[in-house]
Write an enzyme that holds these catalytic residues in place. Structure first.
Site, PDB file in Angstrom:
ATOM      1  N   HIS A  81      -4.887  -5.591   0.559  1.00 56.58           N
ATOM      2  CA  HIS A  81      -4.416  -6.380  -0.380  1.00 56.58           C
ATOM      3  C   HIS A  81      -3.420  -5.552  -1.264  1.00 56.58           C
ATOM      4  O   HIS A  81      -3.733  -4.224  -1.352  1.00 56.58           O
ATOM      5  CB  HIS A  81      -5.338  -7.120  -1.193  1.00 56.58           C
ATOM      6  CG  HIS A  81      -5.722  -6.490  -2.436  1.00 56.58           C
ATOM      7  ND1 HIS A  81      -5.184  -6.149  -3.677  1.00 56.58           N
ATOM      8  CD2 HIS A  81      -6.858  -5.660  -2.462  1.00 56.58           C
ATOM      9  CE1 HIS A  81      -5.769  -5.587  -4.428  1.00 56.58           C
ATOM     10  NE2 HIS A  81      -6.922  -4.986  -3.805  1.00 56.58           N
ATOM     11  N   CYS A  82      -2.317  -6.118  -1.780  1.00 56.50           N
ATOM     12  CA  CYS A  82      -1.598  -5.240  -2.872  1.00 56.50           C
ATOM     13  C   CYS A  82      -1.335  -6.321  -3.787  1.00 56.50           C
ATOM     14  O   CYS A  82      -2.242  -6.844  -4.445  1.00 56.50           O
ATOM     15  CB  CYS A  82      -0.291  -5.136  -2.140  1.00 56.50           C
ATOM     16  SG  CYS A  82       0.806  -6.455  -1.192  1.00 56.50           S
ATOM     17  N   GLN A  83      -0.364  -6.515  -4.630  1.00 57.02           N
ATOM     18  CA  GLN A  83      -0.001  -7.233  -5.607  1.00 57.02           C
ATOM     19  C   GLN A  83       0.376  -8.691  -5.282  1.00 57.02           C
ATOM     20  O   GLN A  83      -0.105  -9.424  -5.983  1.00 57.02           O
ATOM     21  CB  GLN A  83       1.195  -6.510  -6.726  1.00 57.02           C
ATOM     22  CG  GLN A  83       1.491  -7.291  -7.917  1.00 57.02           C
ATOM     23  CD  GLN A  83       0.192  -7.153  -8.745  1.00 57.02           C
ATOM     24  OE1 GLN A  83      -0.504  -5.956  -8.742  1.00 57.02           O
ATOM     25  NE2 GLN A  83      -0.094  -8.005  -9.850  1.00 57.02           N
TER      26      GLN A  83
END
Length: 119
Positions: A81-83
């Site tokens: 996951h990222c932002q």
């Protein structure tokens, strides 16, 4: 169970995995500055531009560097996951290219997580 056709995972599915799975490896691919502002509990930090080299490490090196066991190629619960989803998707694609066929992306990212968790 992981669905190899589906590269994305929802907030509800991730929340359920975090609650019950012993084998989940949740990888935060954001920058250190972003991670310092908050992260999903239980995640490990591997910046997106180092995911490929990290997953190529020998298991002993991976554990020494990240403090967790390197996932096997058939790991059923490997989530990036990222932002907001883009970098997590790139990392998921890289992992799949390296043979981690069940790798998935939490497309909602930390933005959705923090909104739903009230952080």
């Amino acid at each position: 169970m992981a669905n190899t056709d589906n590269k994305d995972i929802s907030y509800a599915d991730l929340k359920a995995l975090l609650g019950k799975s012993q084998s989940l490896l949740l990888v935060d691919v954001r920058s250190k500055e972003e991670v310092d502002k908050g992260c999903i509990p239980g995640s490990i930090h591997i910046p997106v531009d180092t995911v490929e080299s990290a997953l190529a490490l020998e298991p002993v090196e991976f554990k020494a560097k990240y403090g967790v066991t390197k996932p096997p190629l058939d790991a059923p619960e490997l989530v990036f996951h990222c932002q907001m989803g883009k970098r997590g998707g790139l990392a998921t694609g890289k992992a799949r290219e390296l043979g981690f066929q069940n790798a998935r992306n939490y497309a909602g990212g930390y933005k959705e997580w923090s909104e739903k968790e009230g952080k």
